[in-house]
Design a protein around this motif. Structure first.
Motif, PDB file in Angstrom:
ATOM      1  N   MET A   1     -10.440  34.122  -8.372  1.00 33.74           N
ATOM      2  CA  MET A   1     -10.241  35.657  -8.005  1.00 33.74           C
ATOM      3  C   MET A   1     -10.733  36.175  -6.751  1.00 33.74           C
ATOM      4  O   MET A   1     -10.329  36.980  -6.096  1.00 33.74           O
ATOM      5  CB  MET A   1     -10.580  36.415  -9.233  1.00 33.74           C
ATOM      6  CG  MET A   1      -9.834  36.154 -10.542  1.00 33.74           C
ATOM      7  SD  MET A   1      -9.963  37.203 -11.982  1.00 33.74           S
ATOM      8  CE  MET A   1      -9.069  38.671 -11.298  1.00 33.74           C
ATOM      9  N   LEU A   2     -12.021  35.507  -6.439  1.00 33.59           N
ATOM     10  CA  LEU A   2     -12.648  35.975  -5.225  1.00 33.59           C
ATOM     11  C   LEU A   2     -12.626  35.023  -4.193  1.00 33.59           C
ATOM     12  O   LEU A   2     -13.007  35.043  -3.091  1.00 33.59           O
ATOM     13  CB  LEU A   2     -14.200  35.804  -5.823  1.00 33.59           C
ATOM     14  CG  LEU A   2     -14.729  36.854  -6.735  1.00 33.59           C
ATOM     15  CD1 LEU A   2     -16.435  36.535  -6.820  1.00 33.59           C
ATOM     16  CD2 LEU A   2     -14.492  38.226  -6.234  1.00 33.59           C
TER      17      LEU A   2
ATOM     18  N   PRO B   1      -4.293  35.357  -9.044  1.00 40.50           N
ATOM     19  CA  PRO B   1      -4.271  36.567  -7.759  1.00 40.50           C
ATOM     20  C   PRO B   1      -5.398  36.306  -6.939  1.00 40.50           C
ATOM     21  O   PRO B   1      -6.501  35.607  -7.321  1.00 40.50           O
ATOM     22  CB  PRO B   1      -4.534  37.905  -8.494  1.00 40.50           C
ATOM     23  CG  PRO B   1      -5.225  37.295  -9.783  1.00 40.50           C
ATOM     24  CD  PRO B   1      -4.532  35.999 -10.223  1.00 40.50           C
ATOM     25  N   THR B   2      -5.099  36.331  -5.582  1.00 39.61           N
ATOM     26  CA  THR B   2      -6.247  36.154  -4.603  1.00 39.61           C
ATOM     27  C   THR B   2      -6.415  37.398  -3.871  1.00 39.61           C
ATOM     28  O   THR B   2      -5.549  38.532  -3.790  1.00 39.61           O
ATOM     29  CB  THR B   2      -6.207  35.132  -3.755  1.00 39.61           C
ATOM     30  OG1 THR B   2      -4.892  35.279  -2.822  1.00 39.61           O
ATOM     31  CG2 THR B   2      -5.980  33.805  -4.338  1.00 39.61           C
ATOM     32  N   LEU B   3      -7.454  37.918  -3.168  1.00 34.07           N
ATOM     33  CA  LEU B   3      -7.526  38.750  -2.567  1.00 34.07           C
ATOM     34  C   LEU B   3      -6.814  39.087  -1.183  1.00 34.07           C
ATOM     35  O   LEU B   3      -6.420  40.139  -0.836  1.00 34.07           O
ATOM     36  CB  LEU B   3      -9.274  39.233  -1.840  1.00 34.07           C
ATOM     37  CG  LEU B   3     -10.369  38.977  -2.885  1.00 34.07           C
ATOM     38  CD1 LEU B   3     -11.721  39.031  -2.290  1.00 34.07           C
ATOM     39  CD2 LEU B   3     -10.134  40.238  -3.705  1.00 34.07           C
ATOM     40  N   GLY B   4      -6.139  38.034  -0.920  1.00 30.53           N
ATOM     41  CA  GLY B   4      -5.133  37.974   0.443  1.00 30.53           C
ATOM     42  C   GLY B   4      -3.834  38.495   0.094  1.00 30.53           C
ATOM     43  O   GLY B   4      -2.901  38.479   0.700  1.00 30.53           O
ATOM     44  N   ASP B   5      -3.277  38.033  -1.303  1.00 25.88           N
ATOM     45  CA  ASP B   5      -2.143  37.890  -1.587  1.00 25.88           C
ATOM     46  C   ASP B   5      -1.413  39.006  -2.586  1.00 25.88           C
ATOM     47  O   ASP B   5      -0.570  38.856  -3.273  1.00 25.88           O
ATOM     48  CB  ASP B   5      -1.417  36.576  -1.937  1.00 25.88           C
ATOM     49  CG  ASP B   5      -2.149  36.102  -3.332  1.00 25.88           C
ATOM     50  OD1 ASP B   5      -2.747  36.833  -3.805  1.00 25.88           O
ATOM     51  OD2 ASP B   5      -2.008  34.872  -3.338  1.00 25.88           O
ATOM     52  N   VAL B   6      -2.458  39.956  -3.190  1.00 21.01           N
ATOM     53  CA  VAL B   6      -2.145  40.710  -4.161  1.00 21.01           C
ATOM     54  C   VAL B   6      -1.813  42.369  -3.754  1.00 21.01           C
ATOM     55  O   VAL B   6      -1.511  43.247  -4.587  1.00 21.01           O
ATOM     56  CB  VAL B   6      -3.233  40.828  -5.489  1.00 21.01           C
ATOM     57  CG1 VAL B   6      -3.482  39.520  -5.909  1.00 21.01           C
ATOM     58  CG2 VAL B   6      -4.483  41.060  -4.616  1.00 21.01           C
ATOM     59  N   SER B   7      -2.078  42.662  -2.450  1.00 23.49           N
ATOM     60  CA  SER B   7      -1.421  43.637  -2.100  1.00 23.49           C
ATOM     61  C   SER B   7      -0.149  44.111  -2.530  1.00 23.49           C
ATOM     62  O   SER B   7       0.786  43.446  -2.450  1.00 23.49           O
ATOM     63  CB  SER B   7      -1.657  44.057  -0.728  1.00 23.49           C
ATOM     64  OG  SER B   7      -0.768  42.887   0.160  1.00 23.49           O
ATOM     65  N   GLY B   8      -0.043  45.358  -3.212  1.00 24.81           N
ATOM     66  CA  GLY B   8       1.407  45.813  -3.586  1.00 24.81           C
ATOM     67  C   GLY B   8       1.589  45.127  -4.977  1.00 24.81           C
ATOM     68  O   GLY B   8       2.394  45.627  -5.726  1.00 24.81           O
ATOM     69  N   GLY B   9       0.621  44.429  -5.678  1.00 25.52           N
ATOM     70  CA  GLY B   9       0.684  43.961  -7.083  1.00 25.52           C
ATOM     71  C   GLY B   9       0.303  45.031  -7.935  1.00 25.52           C
ATOM     72  O   GLY B   9      -0.149  46.255  -7.582  1.00 25.52           O
TER      73      GLY B   9
ATOM     74  N   GLU C   1      -9.578  45.647  -5.145  1.00 28.06           N
ATOM     75  CA  GLU C   1     -11.069  46.153  -5.477  1.00 28.06           C
ATOM     76  C   GLU C   1     -11.200  45.751  -6.844  1.00 28.06           C
ATOM     77  O   GLU C   1     -12.082  45.357  -7.187  1.00 28.06           O
ATOM     78  CB  GLU C   1     -10.971  47.748  -5.175  1.00 28.06           C
ATOM     79  CG  GLU C   1     -10.988  48.079  -3.823  1.00 28.06           C
ATOM     80  CD  GLU C   1      -9.730  48.162  -3.236  1.00 28.06           C
ATOM     81  OE1 GLU C   1      -8.757  47.996  -3.904  1.00 28.06           O
ATOM     82  OE2 GLU C   1      -9.802  48.200  -2.058  1.00 28.06           O
ATOM     83  N   LEU C   2     -10.038  46.123  -7.637  1.00 29.55           N
ATOM     84  CA  LEU C   2     -10.224  45.837  -9.110  1.00 29.55           C
ATOM     85  C   LEU C   2     -10.473  44.343  -9.320  1.00 29.55           C
ATOM     86  O   LEU C   2     -11.206  43.843 -10.001  1.00 29.55           O
ATOM     87  CB  LEU C   2      -9.102  46.290 -10.022  1.00 29.55           C
ATOM     88  CG  LEU C   2      -9.128  46.051 -11.496  1.00 29.55           C
ATOM     89  CD1 LEU C   2     -10.279  46.693 -12.124  1.00 29.55           C
ATOM     90  CD2 LEU C   2      -7.815  46.721 -12.007  1.00 29.55           C
ATOM     91  N   ILE C   3      -9.653  43.324  -8.569  1.00 25.42           N
ATOM     92  CA  ILE C   3      -9.728  42.113  -8.707  1.00 25.42           C
ATOM     93  C   ILE C   3     -11.018  41.355  -8.291  1.00 25.42           C
ATOM     94  O   ILE C   3     -11.825  40.711  -8.934  1.00 25.42           O
ATOM     95  CB  ILE C   3      -8.555  41.523  -7.695  1.00 25.42           C
ATOM     96  CG1 ILE C   3      -7.027  41.561  -8.507  1.00 25.42           C
ATOM     97  CG2 ILE C   3      -8.772  39.915  -7.839  1.00 25.42           C
ATOM     98  CD1 ILE C   3      -6.247  41.066  -7.887  1.00 25.42           C
TER      99      ILE C   3
END
Length: 362
Positions: free
Chosen positions: A91-92, A205-213, A218-220
């Motif tokens: 996740m990080l 999910p990763t910090l780079g590919d979850v935008s729009g999810g 921030e929560l991830i």
């Protein structure tokens, strides 16, 4: 075939020497400077240390058909810590070797836990049942009816006692089995339920590919940090049940020293790899440092904020593994205590053989 095994470098990857170019192609990652190379090598050595860490213990358990030397609390805390470590590392979006090691941890821990349940519960109960089947009820044919009755009653009592022991063992172990199954399935189920599905295949999910999810970055990151620190706490506590069990028995019988030596080495090299990673030394612009940073660049403070739980989880356990090593020194094979016990055992055997010899001569 060669290009597939050793693909060309990305345009933003600019290694400082031909050696680093070759290393980048071999490892399929950008290694622009010698500090990055040292960090990568330590990470690979850490993987090597952990690949075979639990194997000697698994072999030892199989050979002895027993897990008496292992602490149940040690295994459970280790497994839960590794599950949290894997979740947090993915996740990080930690380094690739961290995620590989974390996934392997969970797999091998599962094998050890399975062995514990098999040899500690199922196998032990089966052995007791075999012993019960081997109890013969009867007496001496030359004895009178009263002697036959006493012998029969005695054997019946023995059979009932062993049956009660088997039932007690099963009852005492079953809560642990149920608890383990519930906790493990719950954690894995929660983890699986938190993953967004893409094309029917779960994707972490990763910090780079979850935008729009449905989960924000921030929560991830907050969840990943929390799980990472939980794994650190579990790791720091994991060795305590084993240390306590060894101290109570004043013995390390049943344990493989190779397990803890490999764990110490793996954690040491893992910590060293994180310390040498260039991303923790300075800030970089996008694709800065010859390609050491990604498309979004890197901030050293942010990198360490995400990495600290994994670093402390590995570095902090070094003292615990060293303490187990001290116990092997005090109570393990070759120790003074073990030598005294061996001498006492040989003395008893010698005395018994002498007794048999005197009976035969008489």
């Amino acid at each position: 075939m060669t290009s597939m095994l050793f693909p060309p470098l990305e345009p933003h990857c600019i290694p400082e020497s031909d050696l680093l170019v070759a290393a980048s192609r071999v490892f399929h990652t950008c290694i622009p400077n010698h500090q990055s190379l040292a960090s990568t090598i330590l990470g690979l050595v850490s993987i090597g240390s952990w690949l075979f860490a639990q194997v000697p213990q698994i072999i030892k358990n199989t050979q002895r058909q027993s897990v008496d030397g292992l602490s149940w609390g040690f295994l459970m805390l280790w497994l839960l810590g590794d599950i949290c470590n894997l979740t947090g590392a993915v996740m990080l979006d930690q380094m690739w070797f961290q995620q590989i090691i974390a996934a392997y941890y969970v797999f091998v821990d599962t094998v050890l836990v399975t062995q514990f349940l098999w040899y500690g519960v199922v196998y032990r109960v089966k052995e007791l049942e075999k012993r019960l089947e081997g109890v013969t009820i009867g007496g001496n044919s030359n004895s009178d009816d009263e002697g036959d009755s006493i012998a029969s009653d005695s054997n019946a009592d023995l059979k009932q006692k062993r049956a009660d022991e088997g039932a007690a063992v099963a009852r005492s172990k079953m809560p642990s089995v149920a608890h383990t199954t519930f906790v493990t399935v719950s954690l894995l189920g929660t983890l699986a339920g938190a993953l967004p599905v893409n094309g029917g295949v779960p994707a972490m999910p990763t910090l780079g590919d979850v935008s729009g999810g449905w989960l924000s970055d921030e929560l991830i990151e907050a969840i990943g940090m929390t799980v990472g620190w939980i794994s650190t706490l579990l790791y720091l506590c994991s060795r305590l049940p084993q240390l306590i069990l060894n101290a109570k028995r004043k013995s390390t019988e049943g344990l493989s020293i190779a397990l803890f030596m490999a764990a110490f080495s793996g954690n040491l090299f893992y910590s060293g790899s994180l310390l040498l990673n260039p991303l923790g030394w300075r800030d970089y612009e996008p694709y800065g440092g010859g390609g050491v940073a990604g498309p979004e660049g890197s901030n050293a403070m942010e990198w360490w904020s995400r990495t600290l739980p994994f670093f402390f989880g590995a570095f902090g356990v070094l003292t615990m593994d060293a303490a187990v090593g001290l116990q092997f020194r005090l109570w393990g094979p070759g120790s003074e205590k073990a030598q005294i016990e061996e001498e006492e055992r040989e003395g008893l055997l010698t005395a018994r053989e002498a007794g048999y010899g005197s009976l035969e001569s008489s």
